[in-house]
Design a protein around this motif. Structure first.
Motif, PDB file in Angstrom:
ATOM      1  N   ASP A 483       0.816  -1.211   0.000  1.00  0.00           N
ATOM      2  CA  ASP A 483       0.000   0.000   0.000  1.00  0.00           C
ATOM      3  C   ASP A 483       0.855   1.268   0.000  1.00  0.00           C
ATOM      4  O   ASP A 483       0.440   2.296  -0.551  1.00  0.00           O
ATOM      5  N   GLY A 484       2.030   1.212   0.603  1.00  0.00           N
ATOM      6  CA  GLY A 484       2.907   2.382   0.582  1.00  0.00           C
ATOM      7  C   GLY A 484       3.366   2.706  -0.831  1.00  0.00           C
ATOM      8  O   GLY A 484       3.400   3.879  -1.224  1.00  0.00           O
ATOM      9  N   ILE A 485       3.688   1.687  -1.611  1.00  0.00           N
ATOM     10  CA  ILE A 485       4.106   1.889  -2.995  1.00  0.00           C
ATOM     11  C   ILE A 485       2.942   2.436  -3.816  1.00  0.00           C
ATOM     12  O   ILE A 485       3.111   3.340  -4.642  1.00  0.00           O
ATOM     13  N   GLU A 486       1.764   1.900  -3.584  1.00  0.00           N
ATOM     14  CA  GLU A 486       0.581   2.376  -4.309  1.00  0.00           C
ATOM     15  C   GLU A 486       0.290   3.836  -3.994  1.00  0.00           C
ATOM     16  O   GLU A 486      -0.076   4.617  -4.874  1.00  0.00           O
ATOM     17  N   THR A 487       0.492   4.241  -2.741  1.00  0.00           N
ATOM     18  CA  THR A 487       0.218   5.624  -2.344  1.00  0.00           C
ATOM     19  C   THR A 487       1.198   6.591  -2.995  1.00  0.00           C
ATOM     20  O   THR A 487       0.806   7.660  -3.474  1.00  0.00           O
ATOM     21  N   LEU A 488       2.477   6.239  -3.023  1.00  0.00           N
ATOM     22  CA  LEU A 488       3.433   7.162  -3.629  1.00  0.00           C
ATOM     23  C   LEU A 488       3.287   7.181  -5.152  1.00  0.00           C
ATOM     24  O   LEU A 488       3.547   8.210  -5.796  1.00  0.00           O
ATOM     25  N   ALA A 489       2.834   6.065  -5.740  1.00  0.00           N
ATOM     26  CA  ALA A 489       2.569   6.063  -7.180  1.00  0.00           C
ATOM     27  C   ALA A 489       1.403   6.987  -7.507  1.00  0.00           C
ATOM     28  O   ALA A 489       1.404   7.691  -8.529  1.00  0.00           O
ATOM     29  N   GLU A 490       0.381   6.994  -6.641  1.00  0.00           N
ATOM     30  CA  GLU A 490      -0.750   7.906  -6.821  1.00  0.00           C
ATOM     31  C   GLU A 490      -0.303   9.367  -6.777  1.00  0.00           C
ATOM     32  O   GLU A 490      -0.918  10.241  -7.393  1.00  0.00           O
ATOM     33  N   ALA A 491       0.784   9.620  -6.028  1.00  0.00           N
ATOM     34  CA  ALA A 491       1.311  10.984  -5.935  1.00  0.00           C
ATOM     35  C   ALA A 491       2.104  11.364  -7.174  1.00  0.00           C
ATOM     36  O   ALA A 491       2.505  12.526  -7.317  1.00  0.00           O
ATOM     37  N   GLY A 492       2.361  10.411  -8.069  1.00  0.00           N
ATOM     38  CA  GLY A 492       3.081  10.698  -9.300  1.00  0.00           C
ATOM     39  C   GLY A 492       4.553  10.355  -9.274  1.00  0.00           C
ATOM     40  O   GLY A 492       5.283  10.679 -10.214  1.00  0.00           O
ATOM     41  N   ALA A 493       5.009   9.702  -8.198  1.00  0.00           N
ATOM     42  CA  ALA A 493       6.423   9.343  -8.101  1.00  0.00           C
ATOM     43  C   ALA A 493       6.771   8.283  -9.149  1.00  0.00           C
ATOM     44  O   ALA A 493       5.939   7.451  -9.509  1.00  0.00           O
ATOM     45  N   ARG A 504       7.486  -9.217   2.885  1.00  0.00           N
ATOM     46  CA  ARG A 504       6.647  -9.042   1.690  1.00  0.00           C
ATOM     47  C   ARG A 504       7.376  -8.264   0.603  1.00  0.00           C
ATOM     48  O   ARG A 504       6.745  -7.596  -0.223  1.00  0.00           O
ATOM     49  N   ASP A 505       8.692  -8.351   0.591  1.00  0.00           N
ATOM     50  CA  ASP A 505       9.449  -7.653  -0.457  1.00  0.00           C
ATOM     51  C   ASP A 505       8.962  -8.027  -1.853  1.00  0.00           C
ATOM     52  O   ASP A 505       8.856  -7.172  -2.746  1.00  0.00           O
ATOM     53  N   ASP A 506       8.662  -9.294  -2.054  1.00  0.00           N
ATOM     54  CA  ASP A 506       8.219  -9.729  -3.390  1.00  0.00           C
ATOM     55  C   ASP A 506       6.934  -9.024  -3.796  1.00  0.00           C
ATOM     56  O   ASP A 506       6.776  -8.600  -4.951  1.00  0.00           O
ATOM     57  N   GLU A 507       6.005  -8.882  -2.830  1.00  0.00           N
ATOM     58  CA  GLU A 507       4.746  -8.189  -3.126  1.00  0.00           C
ATOM     59  C   GLU A 507       5.004  -6.710  -3.422  1.00  0.00           C
ATOM     60  O   GLU A 507       4.384  -6.121  -4.317  1.00  0.00           O
ATOM     61  N   VAL A 508       5.911  -6.098  -2.663  1.00  0.00           N
ATOM     62  CA  VAL A 508       6.226  -4.685  -2.837  1.00  0.00           C
ATOM     63  C   VAL A 508       6.878  -4.464  -4.204  1.00  0.00           C
ATOM     64  O   VAL A 508       6.543  -3.510  -4.927  1.00  0.00           O
ATOM     65  N   ILE A 509       7.811  -5.341  -4.572  1.00  0.00           N
ATOM     66  CA  ILE A 509       8.484  -5.223  -5.876  1.00  0.00           C
ATOM     67  C   ILE A 509       7.482  -5.451  -7.005  1.00  0.00           C
ATOM     68  O   ILE A 509       7.485  -4.728  -8.014  1.00  0.00           O
ATOM     69  N   ALA A 510       6.586  -6.411  -6.829  1.00  0.00           N
ATOM     70  CA  ALA A 510       5.567  -6.680  -7.845  1.00  0.00           C
ATOM     71  C   ALA A 510       4.666  -5.472  -8.034  1.00  0.00           C
ATOM     72  O   ALA A 510       4.275  -5.135  -9.172  1.00  0.00           O
ATOM     73  N   ALA A 511       4.319  -4.792  -6.939  1.00  0.00           N
ATOM     74  CA  ALA A 511       3.484  -3.593  -7.043  1.00  0.00           C
ATOM     75  C   ALA A 511       4.222  -2.505  -7.816  1.00  0.00           C
ATOM     76  O   ALA A 511       3.617  -1.792  -8.638  1.00  0.00           O
TER      77      ALA A 511
END
Length: 529
Positions: A483-493, A504-511
């Motif tokens: 969810d942290g990756i999704e939030t910063l992506a929503e910010a345009g990063a 959960r590194d694999d899930e974070v990298i997949a996101a």
């Protein structure tokens, strides 16, 4: 013991002879007999003063290269004897021991010897033995004996003698005794700390540290708290070693925040260009690098103009007049830089509430050292966070590789995140922060706060889009969920750098792959609590 005790006989043995001759001459003019040793005695005789060698009263010459000269009953008996104790007086009479009413000792320069990088043998030779023994004896017997260990107390003693008819009051001797014990404690602390480092003892059974009062403070973090600023003598450039050119006395919070600002800006090598950090409540509200100091300041200011008001500004290069003109457009508490030119000092001179500090250099962000934090019943000790990330150590774990400019921004943001309270999120673009989220219990909340601050600044600057669009993000620790990756992506990063290491590194990298982000793992964490 409450009446003044006359000073008739003084023993002087000092390493630092600053002001010695004038002080001894003042004592002699007040009828005080002077005993002395070695170099002190030679300096006094050269100045034409009458001096009795300690060897004359002990019956033994100085020996073993001066290691043994005052460790004798004729000296310690003269310091320790209780003048109102009949048995003590009888023992003095039987053994020919005369009282010593004043001891003046400053110790071998052990701390200075260590600071100049002397070898082990030289450091050992500068461990004083007789001095601390005499100081402790005189301080214990403060009911009758005055003891001076600091040059700063020479004038105070003379004034006390004049006020007390050639003697000293008990209250005065008590204060001197407290100062004396603090000095020997600090000296032993320096020796034990050096020895632990010298033998590689990382967790010594007992750890002690000491400081010297630099200034009393009006209050601490809040007006109901008492506070003072102590310095350790460490040669690290910073607020403790700085010259204050102008402005009110620094407060507790000023000192804390200025230290945070200068340590942060020192992360950026001045040889690679100017950098500026603006701090508020120990957290950065804007950091930037640029081709000029004024541009670095403007870009740091544009990260969060609201929080910058009343903040601390730190520069990694000398402050010039043009940058000073820009800084004084808003209220700033403190400006700290390695140097400041005449134009800058002239401009700041018109702002009586602005403090200007210069340090002559930058602290080395890679240097070692210890930091301490008190807890109930004890304190925590750790080495300074001097972790440094080399670009080659980065591990790119996503399908998309970061561009050259993104990589530069990632490393920049990572250095800033090291100085942001956890949980820390730093958005950066073109070597400037554009949003910072600090000190939150949830990393997602820090991500949202950084984005919101960026949106607020975009609106204030009249920009159509949030500043976080196209930015990179640094996180001081791993993302535990996607969810942290999704939030910063929503910010345009577009890219993110963090330590990795989550289950959960694999899930974070997949996101990150799904959202088209580049991701670099550092394998290094920078919690700052």
């Amino acid at each position: 013991m409450s009446h003044p005790v006359a000073l008739k006989r003084a023993l002087i043995s000092v390493s630092d002879k600053t002001g010695l001759v004038d002080f001894a001459r003042a004592l002699a003019s007040r009828g005080v007999e002077i005993l002395s040793t070695g170099g002190s005695a030679a300096a006094l005789r050269e100045a034409g003063l009458q001096v009795v060698d300690v060897a004359e009263i002990t019956g033994f010459p100085e020996m073993m290269d001066g290691r043994v000269k005052t460790l004798h009953p004729a000296v310690h008996g003269g310091l320790l004897a209780l003048r109102d104790n009949e048995a003590h007086r009888a023992a003095m009479a039987e053994h020919g021991i005369a009282p010593i009413d004043l001891l003046v000792v400053n110790l071998y320069p052990f701390e200075q010897t260590v600071a100049r990088g002397a070898d082990h043998a030289d450091c050992v030779e500068n461990i004083d033995i007789g001095g601390p023994a005499m100081i402790r004896a005189a301080a214990k017997n403060h009911g009758f004996v005055s003891v001076i260990v600091d040059l700063a107390d020479y004038d105070a003693l003379l004034a006390e003698m004049d006020a007390q008819g050639g003697g000293t009051s008990l209250a005065f001797r008590q204060r001197l005794a407290q100062i004396a014990y603090a000095r020997t404690a600090a000296y032993d602390a320096a020796v034990s700390t050096w020895m632990a480092e010298a033998i590689g003892e990382q967790t010594p059974r007992r750890r002690v540290f000491a400081g010297r009062l630099a200034q009393g403070l009006r209050y601490g973090e809040n007006p109901h708290q008492r506070a003072a600023f102590y310095v350790t003598g460490e040669a690290r450039p910073g607020v403790a070693t700085a010259r204050q050119w102008q402005g009110k006395e620094l407060s507790y919070n000023n000192i804390n925040d200025t230290d945070a600002a200068f340590e942060l800006v020192a992360e950026f090598d001045p040889a690679e260009g100017p950098a500026c950090a603006i701090i508020k409540h120990a957290n950065p509200c804007g950091v930037a690098r640029a081709d000029t100091a004024i541009e670095a300041y403007r870009r740091a200011f544009d990260c969060d103009r609201t929080s910058a008001f009343g903040g601390i500004v730190a520069l990694n290069r000398p402050l010039d007049g043009a940058t000073a003109e820009e800084i004084v457009k808003i209220f700033t508490e403190v400006v700290i830089a390695p140097e400041a030119d005449e134009d800058a000092r002239r401009i700041f001179a018109g702002k009586k509430n602005l403090r200007l500090l210069t340090t002559g250099g930058l602290p080395d962000p890679r240097a070692g050292g210890m930091t301490f934090r008190q807890v109930a019943g004890g304190f925590l000790a750790q080495t300074r966070d001097n972790g440094h990330l080399e670009p080659a150590a980065l591990r790119i774990v996503t399908e998309r590789q970061p561009s050259e400019s993104e990589l530069a921004d990632m490393l920049f943001a990572w250095n800033v995140a090291k100085h942001v309270k956890s949980n820390a999120i730093v958005y950066a673009k073109d070597l400037a922060t554009v949003g910072i989220g600090a000190g939150q219990m949830s990393r997602v909340d820090s991500t949202r706060i950084g984005r919101r601050k960026s949106e607020d600044m975009a609106e204030a600057l009249g920009l159509p889009l949030p500043l976080t669009i196209g930015a990179v993000v640094a996180s001081d620790a791993f993302f535990p969920f996607a969810d942290g990756i999704e939030t910063l992506a929503e910010a345009g990063a577009k890219a993110v750098i963090h330590p990795g290491g989550s289950l959960r590194d694999d899930e974070v990298i997949a996101a990150a792959d799904r959202l088209g982000l580049a991701m670099a793992l550092t394998g290094q964490r920078h919690f700052r609590h």
